[in-house]
Every structure is written in C-alpha cells, then in structure tokens.
Motif scaffolding. Structure first.
Motif, PDB file in Angstrom:
ATOM      1  N   ASN A   1       0.700  -1.302  -0.279  1.00  0.00           N
ATOM      2  CA  ASN A   1      -0.205  -0.046   0.096  1.00  0.00           C
ATOM      3  C   ASN A   1       0.948   1.095  -0.422  1.00  0.00           C
ATOM      4  N   VAL A   2       0.616   2.069  -0.864  1.00  0.00           N
ATOM      5  CA  VAL A   2       1.083   3.705  -0.684  1.00  0.00           C
ATOM      6  C   VAL A   2       0.311   4.796  -0.979  1.00  0.00           C
ATOM      7  N   ARG A   3       0.383   4.999   0.078  1.00  0.00           N
ATOM      8  CA  ARG A   3      -0.213   6.489   0.266  1.00  0.00           C
ATOM      9  C   ARG A   3       0.288   7.615  -1.015  1.00  0.00           C
ATOM     10  N   CYS A   4      -0.650   8.100  -1.618  1.00  0.00           N
ATOM     11  CA  CYS A   4      -0.266   9.572  -2.157  1.00  0.00           C
ATOM     12  C   CYS A   4      -0.838  10.688  -1.850  1.00  0.00           C
ATOM     13  N   PRO A   5       1.263  10.870  -1.961  1.00  0.00           N
ATOM     14  CA  PRO A   5       0.968  13.124  -1.156  1.00  0.00           C
ATOM     15  C   PRO A   5       0.027  13.546  -1.736  1.00  0.00           C
TER      16      PRO A   5
ATOM     17  N   VAL B   1      -4.577   5.762   0.025  1.00  0.00           N
ATOM     18  CA  VAL B   1      -4.052   5.121  -0.074  1.00  0.00           C
ATOM     19  C   VAL B   1      -4.064   4.107  -1.880  1.00  0.00           C
ATOM     20  N   PHE B   2      -3.041   3.919  -2.445  1.00  0.00           N
ATOM     21  CA  PHE B   2      -3.913   2.369  -3.342  1.00  0.00           C
ATOM     22  C   PHE B   2      -2.967   1.712  -3.209  1.00  0.00           C
ATOM     23  N   ASN B   3      -2.489   0.269  -4.498  1.00  0.00           N
ATOM     24  CA  ASN B   3      -2.183  -0.705  -4.950  1.00  0.00           C
ATOM     25  C   ASN B   3      -1.522  -0.536  -5.505  1.00  0.00           C
ATOM     26  N   PRO B   4      -0.036  -0.504  -5.797  1.00  0.00           N
ATOM     27  CA  PRO B   4       1.321  -0.484  -6.757  1.00  0.00           C
ATOM     28  C   PRO B   4       0.546  -1.053  -7.613  1.00  0.00           C
ATOM     29  N   ASN B   5       0.882  -1.560  -9.356  1.00  0.00           N
ATOM     30  CA  ASN B   5       0.517  -2.473 -10.282  1.00  0.00           C
ATOM     31  C   ASN B   5       2.346  -2.879 -10.624  1.00  0.00           C
TER      32      ASN B   5
ATOM     33  N   CYS C   1       0.494   8.078  -9.266  1.00  0.00           N
ATOM     34  CA  CYS C   1      -1.222   8.013  -8.275  1.00  0.00           C
ATOM     35  C   CYS C   1      -1.760   6.868  -8.955  1.00  0.00           C
ATOM     36  N   ALA C   2      -2.476   5.704  -8.252  1.00  0.00           N
ATOM     37  CA  ALA C   2      -4.280   5.194  -9.535  1.00  0.00           C
ATOM     38  C   ALA C   2      -4.862   5.778  -9.172  1.00  0.00           C
TER      39      ALA C   2
ATOM     40  N   ASP D   1       1.902  11.627 -11.329  1.00  0.00           N
ATOM     41  CA  ASP D   1       2.944  11.723 -11.100  1.00  0.00           C
ATOM     42  C   ASP D   1       3.944  12.549  -8.926  1.00  0.00           C
ATOM     43  N   VAL D   2       3.847  11.362  -8.139  1.00  0.00           N
ATOM     44  CA  VAL D   2       3.704  11.654  -6.790  1.00  0.00           C
ATOM     45  C   VAL D   2       4.962  11.457  -6.584  1.00  0.00           C
TER      46      VAL D   2
END
Ligand SMILES: [Zn+2]
Ligand SMILES: [Zn+2]
Length: 109
Positions: free
Chosen positions: A2-6, A11-15, A37-38, A43-44
């Motif tokens: 899980n990654v949080r987009c700044p 929160v999204f799952n990267p591919n 970011c999904a 581009d973050v």
C-alpha cells in the motif's frame, strides 16, 4: 503493498511494475521515487522507506521557504522540501526534478 499518495492522500495499490520499482528503491534506500498515483493519475514523490505515512506536506519536521512554491522548471508542479534523515532536497512532483542544495534551486528562479 500500500502506498499513500502525497497529492490526493488516498491509499492505492501499485501495479506490478511500480511495485518492482519501489522494491528496488527500498533496496537502494532511496529517499524519493516518482510513481503515478492510481487515484489521481499524477506522478507523485513517494518515500520508499515510508510508503504509508509519508506526506511531504505534513510529515516533515522542518519547513522551508521554497516548499509549496511553483516549480521553476515546469511551472506546473509544486516544490516539496524533503527532509529525510541525512538527506535534504527539494523536488517537484510534476517533472521529477530534484535539487540537493539551496544554491542550485535558487539558480532556477
Ligand atoms: Zn493521488
Ligand atoms: Zn516541475
């Protein structure tokens, strides 16, 4: 993973490709990795060492006068001041430019 987009704070799952890229960045102990970011398709700048809680606008201890200014290169992005352990730099989430010293950044203005 899980990654949080700044940017949008979601929160999204990267591919698969992004996950590989992030794993590599984690291995190299990079302080910054640009991924799309999904959720908001921007581009973050992500901190690979702290995927979830890293929010350039909130997490940093120090603030900087250039933080939040428009990027002098692409004019579309917003500069973020990243203060991560021993590394300090300024980066743009739009074009991905980073500056490691204030003098270098000042030259762009
Ligand atoms: Zn986002
Ligand atoms: Zn830029």
């Amino acid at each position: 993973m899980n990654v949080r987009c700044p940017n949008c704070k979601k929160v999204f799952n990267p591919n698969n490709e992004q996950e590989k890229f992030l794993m590599y960045a984690i291995e190299k102990k990079q302080a910054l990795a640009m991924i799309e970011c999904a959720e908001c398709y921007k581009d973050v700048p992500i901190n690979p060492m702290n995927l979830m809680s890293f929010e350039p606008k909130k997490d940093k201890v120090l603030t900087d006068e250039y933080d939040g200014k428009s990027c002098p290169v692409c004019k579309e992005g917003i500069l973020s001041f990243i203060d991560h352990e021993k590394e300090k730099f300024w980066g743009c989430g739009e074009c991905g430019n980073v500056w490691f010293s204030k003098q270098d950044l000042e030259k762009e203005f």
